[in-house]
Design an enzyme around this catalytic site. Structure first.
Site, PDB file in Angstrom:
ATOM      1  N   TYR A 119       0.813  -1.217   0.000  1.00 42.04           N
ATOM      2  CA  TYR A 119       0.000   0.000   0.000  1.00 42.04           C
ATOM      3  C   TYR A 119       0.848   1.269   0.000  1.00 42.04           C
ATOM      4  CZ  TYR A 119      -3.740  -3.215   1.222  1.00 42.04           C
ATOM      5  OH  TYR A 119      -4.628  -4.246   1.217  1.00 42.04           O
TER       6      TYR A 119
ATOM      7  N   HIS B 223      -4.639   5.971  -1.486  1.00 42.76           N
ATOM      8  CA  HIS B 223      -5.344   5.778  -0.216  1.00 42.76           C
ATOM      9  C   HIS B 223      -4.416   5.995   0.981  1.00 42.76           C
ATOM     10  CE1 HIS B 223      -9.283   4.949   1.134  1.00 42.76           C
ATOM     11  NE2 HIS B 223      -9.194   3.669   1.416  1.00 42.76           N
TER      12      HIS B 223
ATOM     13  N   PHE C 278      -5.901  -1.115   9.530  1.00 39.89           N
ATOM     14  CA  PHE C 278      -6.437  -0.988   8.190  1.00 39.89           C
ATOM     15  C   PHE C 278      -7.496   0.118   8.176  1.00 39.89           C
ATOM     16  CE2 PHE C 278      -4.274  -4.976   7.733  1.00 39.89           C
ATOM     17  CZ  PHE C 278      -3.710  -4.857   6.468  1.00 39.89           C
TER      18      PHE C 278
ATOM     19  N   ASN D 266     -10.530   0.762   7.224  1.00 41.46           N
ATOM     20  CA  ASN D 266     -11.928   0.723   7.634  1.00 41.46           C
ATOM     21  C   ASN D 266     -12.132   0.560   9.133  1.00 41.46           C
ATOM     22  OD1 ASN D 266     -12.305   0.942   4.928  1.00 41.46           O
ATOM     23  ND2 ASN D 266     -13.223  -1.081   4.646  1.00 41.46           N
TER      24      ASN D 266
ATOM     25  N   ASP E  54      -7.350  10.897   2.244  1.00 41.45           N
ATOM     26  CA  ASP E  54      -7.474  11.133   0.812  1.00 41.45           C
ATOM     27  C   ASP E  54      -8.928  11.459   0.493  1.00 41.45           C
ATOM     28  OD1 ASP E  54      -7.730   8.238   1.581  1.00 41.45           O
ATOM     29  OD2 ASP E  54      -8.556   8.145  -0.447  1.00 41.45           O
TER      30      ASP E  54
ATOM     31  N   ASN F 233     -14.459   5.557   4.068  1.00 39.94           N
ATOM     32  CA  ASN F 233     -14.646   4.498   5.067  1.00 39.94           C
ATOM     33  C   ASN F 233     -13.819   4.715   6.336  1.00 39.94           C
ATOM     34  OD1 ASN F 233     -16.505   3.126   3.500  1.00 39.94           O
ATOM     35  ND2 ASN F 233     -14.936   1.888   2.500  1.00 39.94           N
TER      36      ASN F 233
END
Length: 190
Positions: A16, A21, A65, A67, A92, A113
């Site tokens: 990532y 994101h 993470f 969410n 973001d 989220n």
């Protein structure tokens, strides 16, 4: 000493790194590098600390993470006994063009989220800095776009906004949200 929690949203893991994101992570990495501090792997996140003119700044990159970011934010607010008015979350935002940014003192999650999970756990009265990542993707491919990596050309557009975001963090702690919004939001329009 007054304390401030600055949370950059993103996902942990090398896959990532450098994705749209993870823009919140990228800003905290830039701030930490400029402050000559390193992140440590602690409960619910990578954490680094510094101080500016008598104010303690705690940087948080959740490892929950995206969410579930609210778990990390709530934990560190409670652990450090930081009032929610001294929380700044950086995320973001596909609704803003690449390189644009917007600082707000509160508001909805806008469909993000990570912000949505934070809102579920602590409400929506906290400052947030939304960093534009653009939305130039074909219909139905938003997830690929958000989890896609920035190109070199993208970074040329984004870097000045990352630099501004680092100054926003300092101003938020030193001057407060209202003065910081008045000073910086005009620079974030594209």
């Amino acid at each position: 000493m007054d304390k401030y929690l600055i949370c950059g949203l993103g996902n942990p893991g090398d896959e990532y790194q450098g994705t749209r994101h993870n823009t919140g992570f990228m800003i905290l990495d830039a701030f930490a590098k400029a402050s000559n501090i390193c992140f440590e792997d602690k409960r619910y996140g990578f954490v680094a600390e510094t101080s500016i003119k008598g104010r303690k700044i705690i940087l948080l990159k959740p490892t929950t993470f995206m969410n579930l970011s609210g778990n990390a934010v709530r934990y560190w607010l409670n652990k450090e006994n930081i009032d929610q008015s001294r929380l700044l979350v950086i995320s973001d935002d596909v609704a803003l063009p690449l390189g644009a940014f917007r600082l707000k003192s509160s508001g909805s999650n806008g469909g993000h989220n990570g912000l949505g999970n934070i809102q579920q756990l602590i409400g929506q009265n906290y400052a947030r800095l939304r960093m534009g990542i653009g939305n130039e993707y074909p219909k139905g491919t938003q997830i690929d776009w958000v989890l896609g990596h920035y190109s070199e050309d993208d970074m040329k557009v984004l870097q000045p906004s990352i630099d501004n975001a680092c100054e926003i963090i300092k101003s938020f702690a030193l001057a407060g949200i209202d003065i910081t919004m008045n000073q910086f939001n005009k620079l974030g329009k594209k």
